[in-house]
Each structure stands twice: as structure tokens, then as C-alpha cells.
Design an enzyme around this catalytic site. Structure first.
Site, PDB file in Angstrom:
ATOM      1  N   GLY A   9       1.465 -11.964 -10.090  1.00 57.82           N
ATOM      2  CA  GLY A   9       2.172 -11.111  -9.149  1.00 57.82           C
ATOM      3  C   GLY A   9       2.324 -11.844  -7.826  1.00 57.82           C
ATOM      4  O   GLY A   9       2.339 -13.078  -7.770  1.00 57.82           O
ATOM      5  N   LEU A  10       2.407 -11.086  -6.733  1.00 55.48           N
ATOM      6  CA  LEU A  10       2.627 -11.741  -5.443  1.00 55.48           C
ATOM      7  C   LEU A  10       1.499 -12.699  -5.090  1.00 55.48           C
ATOM      8  O   LEU A  10       1.740 -13.824  -4.654  1.00 55.48           O
ATOM      9  CB  LEU A  10       2.788 -10.690  -4.346  1.00 55.48           C
ATOM     10  CG  LEU A  10       4.170 -10.058  -4.228  1.00 55.48           C
ATOM     11  CD1 LEU A  10       4.203  -9.103  -3.056  1.00 55.48           C
ATOM     12  CD2 LEU A  10       5.249 -11.117  -4.062  1.00 55.48           C
ATOM     13  N   SER A  54       8.491   5.899  -1.929  1.00 48.64           N
ATOM     14  CA  SER A  54       8.002   5.054  -0.850  1.00 48.64           C
ATOM     15  C   SER A  54       7.555   5.852   0.367  1.00 48.64           C
ATOM     16  O   SER A  54       8.194   6.828   0.780  1.00 48.64           O
ATOM     17  CB  SER A  54       9.099   4.078  -0.418  1.00 48.64           C
ATOM     18  OG  SER A  54       8.738   3.421   0.775  1.00 48.64           O
ATOM     19  N   ARG A  91      -2.380   7.445   4.926  1.00 48.03           N
ATOM     20  CA  ARG A  91      -2.195   8.050   3.612  1.00 48.03           C
ATOM     21  C   ARG A  91      -3.319   9.001   3.226  1.00 48.03           C
ATOM     22  O   ARG A  91      -3.084  10.034   2.607  1.00 48.03           O
ATOM     23  CB  ARG A  91      -2.079   6.940   2.561  1.00 48.03           C
ATOM     24  CG  ARG A  91      -0.798   6.149   2.674  1.00 48.03           C
ATOM     25  CD  ARG A  91      -0.773   4.979   1.719  1.00 48.03           C
ATOM     26  NE  ARG A  91       0.537   4.330   1.751  1.00 48.03           N
ATOM     27  CZ  ARG A  91       0.848   3.269   1.039  1.00 48.03           C
ATOM     28  NH1 ARG A  91      -0.058   2.720   0.241  1.00 48.03           N
ATOM     29  NH2 ARG A  91       2.047   2.730   1.114  1.00 48.03           N
ATOM     30  N   ARG A 116      -6.102   1.830   2.675  1.00 47.27           N
ATOM     31  CA  ARG A 116      -5.104   0.805   3.011  1.00 47.27           C
ATOM     32  C   ARG A 116      -3.924   1.433   3.730  1.00 47.27           C
ATOM     33  O   ARG A 116      -3.376   2.439   3.275  1.00 47.27           O
ATOM     34  CB  ARG A 116      -4.607   0.100   1.747  1.00 47.27           C
ATOM     35  CG  ARG A 116      -3.514  -0.931   2.039  1.00 47.27           C
ATOM     36  CD  ARG A 116      -3.072  -1.653   0.795  1.00 47.27           C
ATOM     37  NE  ARG A 116      -2.375  -0.800  -0.153  1.00 47.27           N
ATOM     38  CZ  ARG A 116      -1.088  -0.465  -0.067  1.00 47.27           C
ATOM     39  NH1 ARG A 116      -0.359  -0.887   0.953  1.00 47.27           N
ATOM     40  NH2 ARG A 116      -0.532   0.298  -0.985  1.00 47.27           N
TER      41      ARG A 116
END
Length: 673
Positions: free
Chosen positions: A73-74, A315, A362, A471
């Protein structure tokens, strides 16, 4: 690495001062652990100092050094490309049919960087502070500051690769805000940021594959770690097409295999996301840090029924222009939201947190959505007698900016929502509800990103280091690319400066042991004469985890969950049924190995949550909250990283604590009001 000489004690013993811990009797206390790699001196200078102090491998010797990268992945893709470019011999492994299918592609909203293009007061220090505060003061200060420093380089790197970031009318890169901050620092490519960044890393990776420095193995899953004389020296992988077990050996192993949110069964993760790579390493001596820190994302499409196998993320960027509300009166839940007048709507985030409004972090947004639904003011269809949804309304933004402006920002997200729900979000407010998303826990690493097993490095979401207990949005892509492009290549060379290491062949006893263990595990699943499917066990585990280790945890609930998981695990090994054979594509076999690891992980997550009788970030203990229901930390008791060592089959895990010391920020209760 695991050190049997470390003194341990059982916290349930009468003489132990921890005998009153909620988790007493579930674990063994071990010696403290600490990071010895971060240099002394001002925090602003630590990364430069470490880069200079780290030893160098000369270009001629790099060609003789081999690196295994698990995950593309990234984090893994960018690290493999960078190491290949530097001249190392790299092998990469992913279970997808192409690195382009890594779960990083699903990230939508953006990537943070302290560029201060908006001139609104942003800086490296502010990004550092926001990240520490957003993580509820449970992350390591040195790693987070480095992340903020490196963030500015990431955007330049990606622009040079051709990543099509959104731009303002004059051609400058655009920014937007995300939860937990009061500045605009998030760079984005509509709602496709993860995809575009991954394509950039993939192109860099493919260039090195073409140059011969990287060998790519797709449709291969790591099933065991090879540890020789205390050092990570290779992996056992299964070719998911032919079923063949392969042994690959190297000088160093890097895990960049993502998070473990699928332990909850229903999550925003791709169905293939799993914990096996990191859990196999954990069982070989790598400490698992803060496993109970899981993130509940507030902006997901609500569950529609028991038929679902995953959830869809909308998102967080939508919270820039969308306003979240529920009816003030529960009787209005059945009404068309367009017929509910303004005075009868409760924009509860704006009411409770006026300074941040809909852009609170969040964990806070998720918990308040749950509170509204628990009060009976949820909206949408009833699922098991409860309405689990709140409105995300764009009518005010469309009226203010016009529909074309909203389409240009969020058009693909709106289209996705319409396809899934059959409702037009331009006309009717979206319905959202929290769901499991990201995990902040992961394998413990030091400042160099090296685990407790020498030679085993861990990057991206697979490690614990940067996000604490929560996060902030748009920081996952930032960490993945920071680790892959800039951090790991500069720290791994210090370890590799001691190479060449002793050559290992496949007949070495440690290699044979790892391969034999992998074969025995597979053979057990294929020969077991059970009656239950793997998915049925996974779904039951997910229900236990969500109910007792989800948005709110309590002592009684966590103890019940541990008992239920242990019973389920025993039944799984006796009664699971895996159809098919091992010499071909067999998704049931793949899932069996992953669910076996999820069962062990789930138990440790509950023990970790039970041990931490405080509320912080995504970890909310019902016994620890303020009078108005906010998370209540206890810094005098729990300002530490919980690093868990595998105790052995059937034995208690061992808890090693890394004390968190803050010199550049002041620890205080979070407030977003």
C-alpha cells in the site's frame, strides 16, 4: 525481542500492587520498555540528528543487501520504491492481484501537511500539537513531531510524481479542513486522494521493478515469520493461486500490512484486510502495542441489515460543508427531513462544541452520534428495533455555494452514496452512523521503526507510533507516505550497515520450524471435520467485539467478552469446516487462517481495554467519564504505551509499559468547546 530474562510478576498475586487492576489475573507484568533511538536535544533537531548519526551503506554494498517488504500500500509501496531506487535488492509481497488494489486506495478525503498555504496560522508545531491533542496525549512525542516535519516534503514528492491535487482558480494547490483542527491543511484530489497517491507510489514501484531492483510477488500471503538467532530473516508465504508454500530469506524484513479493523467483521476495511502478518510476528516476539485503540469513524453509511459483510465510508471531508443534526423530538424520526423545520432540528455538534462544531475529532463526533440514537432520536429505518443514523445535510451549503460547487468538491462521493442507498443526497440529507475504521494500535516500534525483534521494521498502520488513542482525519495517508518515502529509508540503513549478515538457507532449523508450523496449520484446517463455516465464526466474533469492545467498554462487558471469545476460539479449532483443497485458490482456507488470528487478537484487545480504566480517544470506558459524558483520562496512572508480549500458547500475555513523557506540550484534558 522477547527476553526470557526479563523479570515478570503476576498482578493477581497478593503482594503485587496492581492486584486491584480490572485486568488482574489476565496478564503478567513485565519490565518497562523504552525507545533508545531518539536522540537527545531539542525536539526540532532530533530527526536531523538521527539522520546524521545513522550509519550509511555504500552504494556498492547496497546491491548485496536484500529486503523483504510485506504489503504494498502507501507505506510498503513507497518504501519499496525508495529502497529499490537506493540500490537495495527488494522483494515485495501482497495478497491482492496488484499493488494498485491495496486498501490505501479507499482513503478519500485528503492528506495533511503543514504548508500553511492558506496563511491561517498553520505550522509544523501546530500540526504536531493538533496530532498529540487529537490522540488524547497517548502517542509518543518524538515520532509525532517528526511526522509533522516530514509532512511538508510529502506534498512536493507527490506533485513531482503528477498526483492531481485539487487547485484553486489561480493554479495553487487547494486545502480544506478536517476534524480536530481549526486550520486548512488537508490536500485532496476530490474524493479519490488515496487512489491518486497510491498510483503515484505504484508508478515509482513499477519503475524499480523495471530496473530490476524490486521483485513483485502478487497473490502471495505471508503465513509465518522466520526468526534466526533472534533476528528477522525471512517469511513463509503461500501462493494463493497454486497453494504452494514458499520460503523467502533476506537481511531484513519490513511489515507494511495495514490495520486489523476487520476483527469487528463489519468495518470500513476491504474484506481482505487482516492481522496475520503482524500477529505471526507478535507470536515470534514482536510486542503488540495499544491493541484496544481502534477508531470509530463518524461518517459511514448505516447498517441496513444482517446480510452485510462490510460498511461503506463516506469521507470526513463532507463535514466541511455538511451539517449534522437529528430531530429534537423523537416523534419526528419518521418524517421526511425536508419537512422538519429549522426550529425542530438539533445541530448537536454545533450546540455542544461551538468552537469546532461539525469538525470535532472523530471519536467525539462518533460518541455523540451514538448518544443521540441512544436517546431515541436516531433516524432512518429500524434495525433490530433501533434507529441507527443521523443526518448529514448539505442544503445550506448548496444554497450558499450552489450545486456546481458542491459537485466539484464531492461529486464522486455523492454518486457513491446514491448508488448504495438509492437516495439523492443533493435533494435529501445523507444518513450516517459511526463504524469501525482505522486502528491506532499495532506492533511496537522505536524511533527507527524497528520492532522488538531486531531486523523487523514496521511501517504505516501496522505500527502504533503516531496517533495515540485517536487518529485525526487525513493523517493516515500522511503517516504511510512519511514512513515509506522519508523515515524508513533513513533509519533502516543504520541496521543494514552491519551487513552482510550470515547467509541462511532453507535447511536451517529455524526456517524448517517456521515452514513446518505453517504447513501444520494449513493441514489442520483442511482435515478438520467440522460443521461451521469460517464466516460464521468471524461474524460471531465481530458481534462480541462490537457489543463489548466497541464504542463503549465496561469492566463487566470486557470480562464477558473475554470468556465468550475463549469459548468461541476453542469451538473454532474443533468445529470449523474448510471446503476445498490446499493446492489451488481457496478463499475459505485463506479466511480460516485470518480468523484464527483475529480470535487471539480480539482476546488481547479486550484484556488491553480492561487494563486501561480510563477513557481516552477511541477507548471510552463507561466507568471513566466527566459529568457531561466526555472522556476522562487518568494521566497519573495510564500515561504509558501498553506493549504486550506473547506469553506462549495458553499462557497469559506479558505487559511492558513505555512511559509517555511530554516536554514540548502540556498534558491536559481535551476541550473542543
Amino acid at each position: 525481542m522477547s527476553n526470557p530474562a526479563l523479570k515478570t510478576s503476576d498482578p493477581s498475586s497478593p503482594e503485587d500492587p496492581q492486584q486491584h487492576d480490572d485486568a488482574a489475573g489476565y496478564y503478567v507484568a513485565g519490565e518497562p520498555v523504552r525507545d533508545t533511538k531518539a536522540p537527545a536535544g531539542p525536539i526540532e533537531e532530533k530527526w536531523d540528528t538521527r539522520q546524521f548519526d545513522a550509519r550509511i551503506v555504500n552504494p556498492a554494498n547496497r546491491r548485496k543487501v536484500s529486503v523483504i517488504m510485506v504489503g504494498t500500500g502507501l507505506a510498503g509501496g513507497s518504501a519499496a520504491a525508495t529502497l529499490g531506487e537506493a540500490g537495495y535488492q527488494v522483494k515485495t509481497f501482497c495478497y491482492q492481484d496488484s499493488p494498485r488494489r491495496a486498501h490505501s486506495i479507499a482513503a478519500q478525503g485528503g492528506i495533511n501537511a503543514a504548508k500553511n498555504y492558506k496563511g491561517d496560522g498553520d505550522s509544523v508545531h501546530r500540526l504536531f500539537y493538533d496530532t498529540i491533542k487529537g490522540g488524547d496525549y497517548r502517542s509518543r512525542e518524538t515520532n509525532v513531531f517528526r511526522l509533522a516535519q516530514v509532512s511538508t516534503n510529502i506534498i512536493d514528492q507527490c506533485v513531482a510524481q503528477g498526483v492531481p491535487f485539487a487547485r484553486e482558480y489561480g493554479g495553487l494547490l487547494d486545502n480544506r479542513s478536517f476534524g480536530g483542527v481549526q486550520v486548512s491543511r488537508t490536500f485532496y484530489a476530490r474524493g479519490q486522494t488515496g487512489q491518486q497517491l497510491l498510483l503515484g507510489a505504484y508508478q515509482a514501484l513499477e519503475r524499480q521493478i523495471g530496473a530490476g531492483t524490486v521483485q513483485q510477488y502478487s497473490r502471495h500471503e505471508m503465513v509465518e515469520l522466520v526468526v534466526v538467532d533472534g533476528r528477522a530473516r525471512g517469511v513463509i508465504v503461500r501462493d494463493m493461486v497454486t497453494g504452494e508454500l514458499e520460503t523467502h530469506l533476506a537481511d531484513v524484513v519490513v511489515l507494511a500490512s495495514g490495520g486489523y479493523g476487520n476483527v469487528f467483521f463489519l468495518s470500513t476495511n476491504a474484506m481482505g484486510c487482516n492481522v496475520t502478518a503482524t500477529w505471526r510476528a507478535h507470536r515470534k516476539g514482536a510486542y503488540m502495542a495499544n491493541p484496544c485503540y481502534t477508531q470509530i469513524h463518524p461518517t459511514c453509511i448505516p447498517v441496513s441489515g444482517a446480510h452485510q459483510s462490510k460498511l461503506t465510508l463516506m469521507s470526513e471531508s463532507l463535514r466541511n460543508d455538511g451539517r449534522i443534526w437529528v430531530p429534537k423530538d423523537a416523534k419526528d424520526a419518521d418524517k421526511d427531513p425536508r419537512e422538519i423545520p429549522e426550529e425542530d432540528r438539533d445541530y448537536y455538534l454545533e450546540r455542544i462544541y461551538p468552537a469546532f462544531g461539525n469538525l470535532v475529532p472523530r471519536d467525539i463526533a462518533s460518541r455523540q452520534a451514538k448518544n443521540m440514537c441512544d436517546e431515541g432520536r436516531g433516524v432512518g429505518p429500524e434495525v433490530e428495533g433501533v434507529r441507527r443514523g443521523v443526518y448529514l445535510d448539505f442544503s445550506e451549503a448548496i444554497g450558499r455555494l450552489g450545486r456546481p460547487a458542491i459537485e466539484s468538491k464531492y461529486g464522486n462521493l455523492f454518486d457513491m452514496y446514491a448508488r448504495i442507498t438509492g437516495e439523492d443526497p443533493y435533494e435529501v440529507p445523507m444518513r450516517i452512523y459511526p463504524a469501525v475504521h482505522y486502528v491506532m494500535g499495532g506492533l511496537w516500534v522505536d524511533y527507527d521503526l524497528q520492532s522488538t525483534i531486531p531486523g523487523l521494521f514496521v511501517a504505516g498502520e501496522a505500527n502504533f507510533s503516531d496517533h495515540g488513542a485517536n487518529r485525526l482525519g487525513a493523517s493516515a495517508l500522511m503517516q504511510g507516505l512519511a514512513d515509506g518515502y522519508f523515515v524508513l529509508p533513513n533509519t533502516i540503513r543504520d541496521y543494514l550497515a552491519d551487513s552482510p549478515f550470515e547467509k541462511i538457507d532453507e535447511d536451517h532449523p529455524a526456517v524448517v520450524e517456521a515452514r513446518t508450523a505453517a504447513e501444520a496449520r494449513i493441514n489442520h484446517f483442511l482435515s478438520n471435520k467440522g460443521t461451521r463455516s469460517v464466516d460464521s465464526y468471524h461474524r460471531e466474533l465481530g458481534n462480541i467485539m462490537w457489543e463489548y469492545c466497541g464504542m463503549e467498554r465496561t469492566e463487566d462487558g470486557l470480562k464477558k467478552a473475554i470468556d465468550l471469545i475463549r469459548t468461541l476460539k476453542d469451538d473454532f479449532w474443533r468445529n470449523v469446516k474448510v471446503l476445498g483443497s490446499g493446492d489451488t485458490v481457496n478463499q475459505s482456507l485463506e479466511k480460516a487462517g485470518r480468523v484464527a488470528d483475529f480470535l487471539e487478537l480480539g482476546e488481547l484487545m479486550c484484556i488491553d481495554a480492561l487494563n486501561r480504566r480510563e477513557s481516552c480517544g477511541g477507548h471510552f470506558r463507561g466507568e471513566s467519564q466527566t459529568e457531561d459524558g466526555e472522556a476522562l483520562r487518568h494521566d497519573d496512572q495510564y500515561a504509558y504505551v501498553a506493549a504486550w508480549e506473547w506469553g506462549g500458547e495458553g499462557e497469559k500475555p506479558v505487559l511492558h509499559k513505555e512511559d509517555l513523557v511530554y516536554e514540548s506540550v502540556e498534558m491536559k484534558q481535551r476541550s473542543y468547546k
